[in-house]
Design a protein around this motif. Structure first.
Motif: not given
Ligand code: PLP
Length: 388
Positions: A47-61
């Protein structure tokens, strides 16, 4: 191919030893509390790398391509209209994926070498008074042509037209190596993968969803199972995945984020600009031209270099691999055989880059191009040296 030489392809990028070691770990029970100690710092770091305060981050295989599919399948319904420019192989493939999902894509054909045409986007969005367009696609960095686009300008086009479409941005070859600002640019879905700026093996699709994108998931009808962000969100609430997570890669990701943040994102971007500028000086010294049509669109993560008419640029890549054990990128699609690519993103130093330029030069001289040995290297040295 030599395992000693760095790679100069625009992904997968070179892996720092710390990251390789972090990925290599014993099996753990992914339903135990240890997993949450890896998962949550990774989600916060992305989220910090995206420069977002509120984004929902999802990581898929998965890979970046799975990130594209996550954006489409969670936010859209069959028949929805999409606006997208095609200015290279990656924007082309995302458009193709939309069409295969039954979406109706309005394609803006754009020269390969140009950036995204924000003005045309604005005109088309203004003309869409009934708001049939549900999403605008934007490839931040077209890896096939070495062209960076102005995402802030695309956001401005949407705002100027007063258009509510979602903005989906492919940042696969920019996030973590070039300035990316999810919140400032009003990006609704940001997509990347593990094997470029994050310096990991391939195997992860990484996405950020804005609040507006999360809202769109409530009415979106495209089928989704593996890439369902709601299932993933429910999983994360219990520090788990809806299936077995790629724990080693996530642990590598934690190390990658620590490395990026220790160096400092702004310093990471400045390093990429500096290395890229040295490459561009070398290209000019060779008397060759970039595929990118103007300096404002020069990419800091990959350079696509045009070779003279009648010369097959792919020969450079083949000879570099077979004779010198070094990897460069081939031209793709419309520019296949016309360009070769030097990837300069991820874990890279000036000194590593000089080795790549040195080999590229030897190969081009071997193949009979009118290039003087040392010319590009000297131009880059002049850019990289620190003076007395
Ligand atoms: C590499 C890349 C992709 C595809 O990612 P995969 O991880 O290979 O699926 C998509 N878009 C861009 C701009 C890329 O550079």
């Amino acid at each position: 191919m030599s395992f000693q030489n760095p790679v100069f392809i625009p992904g997968p990028t070179n892996m720092p030893e710390e990251i390789r070691q972090a990925c290599s770990m014993p099996s753990i029970d992914h339903r135990s509390s240890i997993f949450g100690e890896i998962l949550h710092p990774v989600l916060d770091g992305v989220r910090r790398v995206l420069k977002s305060k509120t984004a929902e981050v999802f990581i898929f295989p998965s890979t970046g391509t799975g990130g594209w599919e996550t954006a489409l399948s969670n936010c859209l319904s069959a028949g929805d209209k999409i606006l997208a420019a095609r200015n290279g192989m990656f924007s082309h493939r995302w458009i193709d994926m939309c069409q295969r999902h039954g979406l109706d894509v309005q394609i803006v054909e754009t020269p390969w070498g140009d950036g995204l045409p924000a003005d045309t986007y604005e005109e088309l969005l203004r003309a869409d008074t009934n708001h049939h367009i549900k999403a605008v696609l934007a490839t931040h960095n077209e890896t096939a042509t070495g062209v960076k686009s102005d995402i802030a300008a695309v956001r401005k086009a949407l705002d100027a037209a007063g258009h509510p479409a979602l903005l989906f941005v492919d940042g696969v070859s920019s996030i973590g190596s070039m300035d990316f600002r999810m919140d400032d640019w009003g990006v609704d879905v940001a997509v990347t993968g593990s094997q470029k700026g994050f310096m990991l093996p391939s195997g992860l699709a990484i996405v950020g969803f804005s609040e507006k994108a999360m809202k769109a998931t409530e009415t979106a009808q495209l089928p989704r199972t593996f890439f369902d962000v709601k299932d993933m969100q429910n999983g994360y609430a219990a520090s788990a995945y809806p299936y077995t997570p790629p724990v080693g890669l996530l642990r590598g990701m934690q190390t990658s984020l620590e490395m990026l943040e220790t160096e400092g994102l702004e310093n990471v971007f400045a390093r990429h600009t500096r290395i890229a500028e040295g490459v561009r000086k070398a290209v000019a010294a060779w008397g060759l031209k970039l595929c990118a049509n103007s300096p404002d669109v020069y990419s800091d993560s990959v350079s696509a270099i045009r070779t003279p008419d009648g010369f097959n640029a792919t020969d450079i890549v083949t000879r570099a691999a077979d004779t010198y054990g070094m990897a460069f990128g081939v031209g793709l699609g419309e520019v296949a055989g016309k360009v070769f690519r030097i990837g300069h993103l991820g874990s890279l130093t000036d000194a590593m880059m000089l080795s790549g330029l040195g080999v590229a030069e030897m190969v081009m001289v071997d193949l009979g191009l009118d290039i003087k040995l040392g010319s590009g290297v000297a131009a880059a040295q002049d850019h990289y040296r620190y003076g007395s």
